[in-house]
Motif scaffolding. Structure first.
Motif, PDB file in Angstrom:
ATOM      1  N   SER A  18     -17.095  65.887  18.145  1.00 33.64           N
ATOM      2  CA  SER A  18     -17.806  65.600  19.402  1.00 33.64           C
ATOM      3  C   SER A  18     -17.026  64.644  20.294  1.00 33.64           C
ATOM      4  O   SER A  18     -16.429  63.674  19.830  1.00 33.64           O
ATOM      5  CB  SER A  18     -19.184  65.008  19.099  1.00 33.64           C
ATOM      6  N   HIS A  19     -17.058  64.900  21.599  1.00 36.52           N
ATOM      7  CA  HIS A  19     -16.421  64.010  22.568  1.00 36.52           C
ATOM      8  C   HIS A  19     -17.217  62.706  22.715  1.00 36.52           C
ATOM      9  O   HIS A  19     -16.707  61.732  23.268  1.00 36.52           O
ATOM     10  CB  HIS A  19     -16.315  64.704  23.931  1.00 36.52           C
ATOM     11  N   TRP A  20     -18.458  62.723  22.234  1.00 43.04           N
ATOM     12  CA  TRP A  20     -19.326  61.551  22.364  1.00 43.04           C
ATOM     13  C   TRP A  20     -19.194  60.592  21.185  1.00 43.04           C
ATOM     14  O   TRP A  20     -19.822  59.538  21.189  1.00 43.04           O
ATOM     15  CB  TRP A  20     -20.790  62.002  22.470  1.00 43.04           C
ATOM     16  N   LEU A  23     -18.221  56.964  22.042  1.00 42.06           N
ATOM     17  CA  LEU A  23     -19.287  56.248  22.754  1.00 42.06           C
ATOM     18  C   LEU A  23     -20.382  55.834  21.781  1.00 42.06           C
ATOM     19  O   LEU A  23     -20.872  54.692  21.824  1.00 42.06           O
ATOM     20  CB  LEU A  23     -19.862  57.120  23.867  1.00 42.06           C
ATOM     21  N   VAL A  24     -20.772  56.761  20.903  1.00 45.53           N
ATOM     22  CA  VAL A  24     -21.793  56.451  19.898  1.00 45.53           C
ATOM     23  C   VAL A  24     -21.307  55.338  18.985  1.00 45.53           C
ATOM     24  O   VAL A  24     -22.069  54.430  18.621  1.00 45.53           O
ATOM     25  CB  VAL A  24     -22.145  57.714  19.078  1.00 45.53           C
ATOM     26  N   GLN A  56      -9.715  62.754  16.459  1.00 49.60           N
ATOM     27  CA  GLN A  56      -9.783  61.458  17.124  1.00 49.60           C
ATOM     28  C   GLN A  56      -8.469  60.717  16.912  1.00 49.60           C
ATOM     29  O   GLN A  56      -7.652  61.102  16.079  1.00 49.60           O
ATOM     30  CB  GLN A  56     -10.953  60.619  16.574  1.00 49.60           C
TER      31      GLN A  56
END
Length: 209
Positions: A18-20, A23-24, A56
């Motif tokens: 996930s690209h999120w 942020l998470v 990542q």
């Protein structure tokens, strides 16, 4: 059980790609510093595994986790600085909190750097330490420097655990996550046992003297 494990593997795979995720991770690290109910270490391990799988960037994972934690702990420090007597009353409501508060208050000004760097390895003590540092007017400049150093060491080793686990179990990321979390738990347990043994020996020496 097999179906649950397959669902867990799918969820883990989705999270890792996930690209999120970063942020998470940032939010989890920040919230964990103020309210220790979010398992930020687990998120860092997952992100480390994602880095091992090529989804990542490992240095970026560590930097994001560090940034979130430093911001969260700084907020906790400022909350302690603004609370004063109210914080002391809150600490008194639970014996364990009061003991940690008294111990940290006495130790901060004699070996504050060591306390702030290592307290994160003691379950439930990090929030009390940062609040206490603020309430006792410990230098924010020193607090920031030692907190940054402690966070750098802590999240580097946790991210590396995830990276190593993800690389070793590249065909089963769920097993890699379980391995990394277990290893992190064992290391934390060893540190806590060592700390308690050291404290008991120090107390015995003081009593004998």
């Amino acid at each position: 059980m097999t179906e649950l494990m397959e669902v867990a593997r799918n969820l883990l795979g989705t999270a890792m790609t996930s690209h999120w995720l970063l942020l998470v991770l940032f939010v989890a690290a920040a919230v964990d510093a103020v309210f220790p109910v979010v398992p930020s270490e687990g998120m860092v391990i997952t992100a480390g595994m994602a880095a091992a799988a090529g989804h990542q960037n490992l240095p970026l994972v560590i930097a994001v986790a560090m940034a979130g934690s430093v911001i969260g702990e700084s907020i906790c420090y400022l909350l302690g600085r603004g609370s004063g007597p109210a914080l002391h009353r809150w600490m008194k409501r639970q014996e364990r909190r009061q003991q940690i508060y008294d111990r940290i208050s006495a130790a901060l000004h004699s070996r504050g750097g060591l306390i702030l760097m290592t307290v994160r390895y003691v379950p439930g003590a990090r929030m009390v330490a940062t609040l206490t540092a603020g309430a006792t007017r410990y230098s924010f400049k020193k607090f920031f420097v030692f907190t940054f150093a402690g966070v750098a060491v802590a999240y580097t080793y946790v991210a590396l655990l995830g990276y190593i686990g993800g690389d070793a179990f590249q065909h089963d990321h769920l097993l890699g996550l379980v391995f990394s979390l277990s290893l992190a738990g064992v290391i934390g347990l060893v540190i806590e046992i060592t700390r308690r043994i050291t404290n008991r020996r120090r107390a015995a020496k003081i009593t004998a003297a």
